[in-house]
Structures are given as C-alpha cells and as structure tokens.
Enzyme design. Structure first.
Site, PDB file in Angstrom:
ATOM      1  N   THR A 128       0.830  -1.196   0.000  1.00 36.36           N
ATOM      2  CA  THR A 128       0.000   0.000   0.000  1.00 36.36           C
ATOM      3  C   THR A 128       0.872   1.256   0.000  1.00 36.36           C
ATOM      4  O   THR A 128       2.026   1.204   0.397  1.00 36.36           O
ATOM      5  CB  THR A 128      -0.875  -0.076   1.269  1.00 36.36           C
ATOM      6  OG1 THR A 128      -1.814  -1.110   1.085  1.00 36.36           O
ATOM      7  CG2 THR A 128      -1.580   1.205   1.586  1.00 36.36           C
ATOM      8  N   VAL A 137     -13.365  -5.264   1.648  1.00 34.66           N
ATOM      9  CA  VAL A 137     -12.928  -3.919   2.030  1.00 34.66           C
ATOM     10  C   VAL A 137     -11.865  -4.054   3.108  1.00 34.66           C
ATOM     11  O   VAL A 137     -12.078  -4.717   4.122  1.00 34.66           O
ATOM     12  CB  VAL A 137     -14.119  -3.087   2.569  1.00 34.66           C
ATOM     13  CG1 VAL A 137     -13.644  -1.702   3.003  1.00 34.66           C
ATOM     14  CG2 VAL A 137     -15.219  -2.976   1.524  1.00 34.66           C
ATOM     15  N   GLY A 138     -10.721  -3.431   2.890  1.00 33.49           N
ATOM     16  CA  GLY A 138      -9.637  -3.492   3.869  1.00 33.49           C
ATOM     17  C   GLY A 138      -9.668  -2.317   4.827  1.00 33.49           C
ATOM     18  O   GLY A 138     -10.692  -1.645   5.001  1.00 33.49           O
ATOM     19  N   ASP A 139      -8.533  -2.077   5.460  1.00 34.46           N
ATOM     20  CA  ASP A 139      -8.412  -0.982   6.426  1.00 34.46           C
ATOM     21  C   ASP A 139      -8.216   0.373   5.765  1.00 34.46           C
ATOM     22  O   ASP A 139      -8.558   1.410   6.326  1.00 34.46           O
ATOM     23  CB  ASP A 139      -7.208  -1.236   7.351  1.00 34.46           C
ATOM     24  CG  ASP A 139      -5.906  -1.291   6.565  1.00 34.46           C
ATOM     25  OD1 ASP A 139      -5.861  -2.031   5.553  1.00 34.46           O
ATOM     26  OD2 ASP A 139      -4.956  -0.589   6.925  1.00 34.46           O
ATOM     27  N   THR A 174       0.082   0.438   6.671  1.00 39.72           N
ATOM     28  CA  THR A 174       0.105  -0.613   5.654  1.00 39.72           C
ATOM     29  C   THR A 174       0.304  -1.974   6.313  1.00 39.72           C
ATOM     30  O   THR A 174       1.143  -2.108   7.214  1.00 39.72           O
ATOM     31  CB  THR A 174       1.205  -0.368   4.604  1.00 39.72           C
ATOM     32  OG1 THR A 174       1.278  -1.502   3.735  1.00 39.72           O
ATOM     33  CG2 THR A 174       2.572  -0.112   5.215  1.00 39.72           C
ATOM     34  N   GLY A 175      -0.465  -2.944   5.892  1.00 40.88           N
ATOM     35  CA  GLY A 175      -0.345  -4.271   6.484  1.00 40.88           C
ATOM     36  C   GLY A 175      -1.592  -5.070   6.201  1.00 40.88           C
ATOM     37  O   GLY A 175      -2.425  -4.660   5.388  1.00 40.88           O
ATOM     38  N   GLY A 185      -4.988  -5.791   6.275  1.00 38.98           N
ATOM     39  CA  GLY A 185      -6.064  -4.868   6.611  1.00 38.98           C
ATOM     40  C   GLY A 185      -6.976  -5.345   7.713  1.00 38.98           C
ATOM     41  O   GLY A 185      -7.427  -4.563   8.554  1.00 38.98           O
TER      42      GLY A 185
HETATM   43  N1  ASP Z   1      -3.671  -2.685   4.140  1.00 41.04           N
HETATM   44  C1  ASP Z   1      -3.910  -3.136   2.798  1.00 41.04           C
HETATM   45  C2  ASP Z   1      -5.176  -3.954   2.771  1.00 41.04           C
HETATM   46  O1  ASP Z   1      -5.329  -4.817   3.621  1.00 41.04           O
HETATM   47  C3  ASP Z   1      -2.786  -3.938   2.205  1.00 41.04           C
HETATM   48  C4  ASP Z   1      -1.417  -3.348   2.315  1.00 41.04           C
HETATM   49  O2  ASP Z   1      -1.169  -2.507   3.167  1.00 41.04           O
HETATM   50  O3  ASP Z   1      -0.567  -3.752   1.503  1.00 41.04           O
HETATM   51  O4  ASP Z   1      -5.957  -3.794   1.874  1.00 41.04           O
END
Ligand code: ASP
Length: 309
Positions: free
Chosen positions: A177, A206-208, A228-229, A231
């Site tokens: 992200t 839907v992510g974070d 980022t991580g 979600g």
């Molecule tokens: N946080 C993002 C999600 O889960 C993924 C990412 O940070 O790479 O959609």
C-alpha cells in the site's frame, strides 16, 4: 505560520529480500526521493498538507512499482478493486472510496468525496458514478493490470492463498500500500492512504485503507497516520486512531506512538505491517513489525531520508 513543514511517505511494508521480486532497492529509493522532492517544493510554496498528501499519493498511484492505482494487485477474479482515503487534521473532514475500478487516482476521488462533504465513503458502482459526475480521469482495465501482478495472482492461486503485495509464497511478507502524511506551514496535518488491497482477495472485500481510524487518521491536536499491512488486523485494532489516542491520552510523540501502536498490533492480533506518523510538533516517525518498510521523510524542512528497512 509554523516555522517549518514535514512530509513522510511510504510504499508498503514487508520482507526486504522480496523487494527484488519486482524491482531493485535502487528503483524504490529513487522514486521515494523524487516524490519527497516534489512534495517539498509544494509545501515550501505554502500549499496545504491536504493538497500535498493527495499529490504525493497520486505520484505513488501512477507508479506501477506500488500496489495502488496503476499496478494494483489483483483480486480472485483477476480484477483491480482499489481503496483510498484521506483526512484533514484541522477539522477532521475525511473522504474515502472502496472497491473502485477504472479510476486512475482513487485518492483524488476520495478528495472529491471529502470536498463534497455529505458523505465520508462511497463504494463500488456508486463511487464510479460519482467519479463520472466529478469528471475524474478513468482508464480501461488494461491500464491497471501489469504482467507482474498476473504472475503474482497465479502464484497465489496455485498456493490456494490470499497474499500480500509482493509476497512470495513463503512465510516472509512484503506489503505494498502507499501513503503520505504532511504538516504544512500553517501547522495543519493531513494523511492519505491508497491500495489495491490483498492479492487474490474476494471481490467486494474492504480493507483498512478506506476506513478512517484504521488505515488513516489525522488530527491537528495529535498526529497524522498512514498504515500498511494485513487490513483485517488493522481494522480489528482500529489501528490509526489507536496511535492518535496514544498521543492524545498519553502525551506521546510520533516515535513513541508509532512504536506503541505496532506493539499493540502485535500483542493483540499478531499483526504484520508498518506505519508512518507525523505529530503536531512536526516530528516524523515510522515503525513496523515486518523486516522492511519502504519509506522516506523530511522532518521540519530538513534533508530528505529514505529507508527500506
Ligand atoms: N492494508 C492493505 C489492505 O489490507 C494492504 C497493504 O497494506 O498492503 O488492503
């Protein structure tokens, strides 16, 4: 007017050795330094933190190295579905879009949602209709899909897994992200995050990233945050707001709050990812539970730094 300005950007967290999967470390460094220089110019010209985070994320979305805009990862149907959100720290206005297709710069569509003001988040077809209404730049599916992402999806499907951006089918992980946090010359904070999400995710997931308080948060009284991580872990820990609360209730600075946030993420849900933070004093910090976090920063108008670890 405050004395100075600060800017921090990220291009995902994960295992450093996996960087070579898509591009060399030098390529990531070059793009991070170039985006910081472009953002610095705008902040020096007196542009608002909100404008600058949108601008920096636009540049990251346009670069296929990153998992946002062009080059976003693919869902289970080999489609790009993107999430983005941004927040203004002076009045807590926020805008978000989720599960959007064909929008060249989802963060700019989120900005339109923020400016329009009636809603905080628009999803899927409704978001696309709003994009057309706003005359947002649209692109065909082929614009977003790169050969590297098709290969990555095939690997994830062969392993029967949902994976993070750039992640090899092995325990080590790298996420992808993008995000930006800025403090402008007036002392205002803003934060923005944009993503294609997880490789091989269910369509409609839907992510974070588009959820205020999970993947993004900004409050002039505390800090600006972009995460980022995985979600789902960030959603369950209300991650970005938790970091802001560490500043608000415990009086932490950016470094202490970022570290405490990651400790909380690991302790509660064994979370994997990273975060960038600027506090109200303009101090920049980053922390991660992965071995790497692609990021760069300019603290209080100083020199630009780039770090991949
Ligand atoms: N946080 C993002 C999600 O889960 C993924 C990412 O940070 O790479 O959609």
């Amino acid at each position: 007017m405050s004395q100075s300005y600060s800017l921090i950007i990220h291009g995902g967290a994960g295992a450093l050795e996996d960087l070579k999967y898509e591009a060399s470390e030098a390529e990531f460094r070059k793009s991070i330094i170039a985006i910081l220089a472009a953002g610095r110019q705008r902040l020096e010209n007196g542009e608002s933190a909100l404008d600058v985070v949108e601008y920096c994320v636009n540049l990251l979305e346009d670069n296929p190295l990153y998992n946002a805009g062009k080059g976003s990862v693919l869902n289970e149907n080999a489609q790009v579905e993107m999430d983005a959100a941004l927040m203004n720290g002076s009045d807590l206005r926020a805008g978000a879009v989720t599960c959007v297709k064909n929008v060249k710069n989802p963060i700019s569509l989120a900005r339109q949602v923020l400016e329009q003001g009636d809603h905080v988040m628009l999803a899927g077809e409704g978001a696309l209709e709003f994009a057309k209404f706003c005359q947002a730049t649209l692109r065909p599916d082929e614009y977003f899909i790169t050969p590297a992402r098709l290969k990555q999806l095939a690997e994830a499907k062969a392993a029967g897994r949902m994976t993070l951006d750039h992640e090899r089918i092995k325990p080590a992980q790298k996420l992808g992200t993008v995000g930006a946090v800025a403090q402008d010359l007036n002392g205002n904070l803003a934060a923005a995050t944009s993503t294609g999400g997880l490789v091989n995710k269910r369509w409609g997931r839907v992510g974070d990233t588009p959820v205020v308080g999970a993947g993004v948060f900004a409050d002039n009284e505390t800090c600006g945050v972009s995460a980022t991580g995985y979600g789902e872990q960030f959603l369950r820990t209300v991650f970005a707001k938790t970091i802001s609360d560490f500043v608000y209730f415990k009086g932490m600075d950016a470094a202490a709050a970022a570290t405490a946030g990651i400790q909380y993420l690991v302790a509660k849900v064994n979370g994997e990812g990273g975060v960038i933070v600027i506090d109200k004093a303009g101090r920049c910090s980053a922390a991660q539970s992965t071995s790497g976090l692609i990021h760069g920063w300019i603290e209080l108008g100083g020199e630009a730094h780039c770090k991949l670890g």
